[in-house]
Enzyme design. Structure first.
Site, PDB file in Angstrom:
ATOM      1  N   GLY A  69       8.037 -28.883 -33.647  1.00  0.00           N
ATOM      2  CA  GLY A  69       8.197 -28.965 -35.092  1.00  0.00           C
ATOM      3  C   GLY A  69       7.017 -29.633 -35.769  1.00  0.00           C
ATOM      4  O   GLY A  69       6.710 -29.333 -36.929  1.00  0.00           O
ATOM      5  N   GLU A  72       8.581 -25.529 -26.877  1.00  0.00           N
ATOM      6  CA  GLU A  72      10.028 -25.285 -26.882  1.00  0.00           C
ATOM      7  C   GLU A  72      10.500 -24.512 -25.661  1.00  0.00           C
ATOM      8  O   GLU A  72      11.637 -24.705 -25.197  1.00  0.00           O
ATOM      9  CB  GLU A  72      10.413 -24.524 -28.163  1.00  0.00           C
ATOM     10  CG  GLU A  72      10.367 -25.345 -29.441  1.00  0.00           C
ATOM     11  CD  GLU A  72       8.997 -25.326 -30.108  1.00  0.00           C
ATOM     12  OE1 GLU A  72       8.904 -25.744 -31.276  1.00  0.00           O
ATOM     13  OE2 GLU A  72       8.016 -24.883 -29.455  1.00  0.00           O
TER      14      GLU A  72
END
Length: 256
Positions: free
Chosen positions: A107, A130
């Site tokens: 993020g 991720e």
């Protein structure tokens, strides 16, 4: 000063510093809500002509709050504030600069990508890890990286989760400027001041036009550019800028 964000404004430049050091500035729901509100407030303030988002020397943002995500259900993921946060960033009209030192992962990388320019310390590291957690980027990482780096390089980063340093990121076109360690924030603020000295309406229109190139076909983008160009002719700043050029003096832009 908020719980997770420190904000200052100086000479047309707003600075938002992520301040969650105990969690390496992980993007918790609270941080995203607070940052979104701060950015929208500055975006609505006519005195603010450029916004810088920064972390600290060690980390820009180390990604999402994994501890919180580990307990999140599928239903929770659908209603999490993160989904609206990224849309709020996209709606901002004021030019945004990410000042990155240390980690910009997950993020955090997506937050930097959502900005219009990136100034990085030579210590910066970017990545979308991720895949190592069994998920994929969800804040625009796959889409914005592909538009900047192309499909092949984006596949490399997204499928392996590997990180890239500041020099490689600049060589790939991800970073605008690499600054020496300790000078990254000054470099970002200097760039922000240069933008803040430009006519603010024209700067916003220029941002919209460039983003149209990312989001539309060429013919649509050309039409959008022309409309925005014509709008710029309706401003007092356009008259002032052209008169100043003819009179060989420094323009005094008012944002009108």
């Amino acid at each position: 000063m908020g719980e997770f964000i420190e904000t200052t404004v100086d000479d047309g430049v707003a600075l938002c510093r992520l301040d969650r050091p105990e969690a390496r500035n992980a993007l918790s729901s609270g941080l995203m809500l607070e940052l979104g509100e701060a950015l929208e407030g500055f975006d609505a303030d006519s005195r603010v002509r450029c916004i810088v988002i920064a972390g600290n020397d060690e980390v820009f943002a180390a990604g999402a709050d994994i501890k919180a995500m580990a307990e999140r259900s599928f239903a929770d993921a659908l209603s999490n504030p993160a989904a609206s946060f990224w849309k709020r960033l996209t709606a901002l009209k004021t030019p945004l600069i990410a000042a990155v030192s240390g980690w910009a992962l997950g993020g955090g990388c997506e937050l930097a990508l959502a900005c219009d320019l990136i100034v990085a310390s030579e210590t910066a590291e970017f990545g979308q890890p991720e895949i190592t957690l069994g998920i994929i980027p969800g804040g625009g990482g796959t889409q914005r990286l592909a538009r900047v780096l192309g499909k092949q390089r984006t596949m490399d980063l997204v499928l392996t989760g590997r990180r890239i340093g500041a020099d490689e990121a600049q060589a790939l076109g991800l970073v605008n400027l690499v600054a020496p360690k300790g000078e990254w924030l000054a470099g970002a603020l200097e760039l922000a001041q240069r933008i803040a000295r430009r006519p603010p309406i024209a700067a916003r229109l220029a941002k919209q036009a460039v983003l149209a190139a990312d989001e539309t076909a060429l013919s649509v983008g050309l039409d959008a550019e022309r409309r925005l160009y014509e709008l710029s002719f309706a401003t007092e700043d356009r008259v002032e800028g052209m008169r100043a050029f003819v009179e060989k003096r420094k323009p005094d832009f008012k944002g009108r």
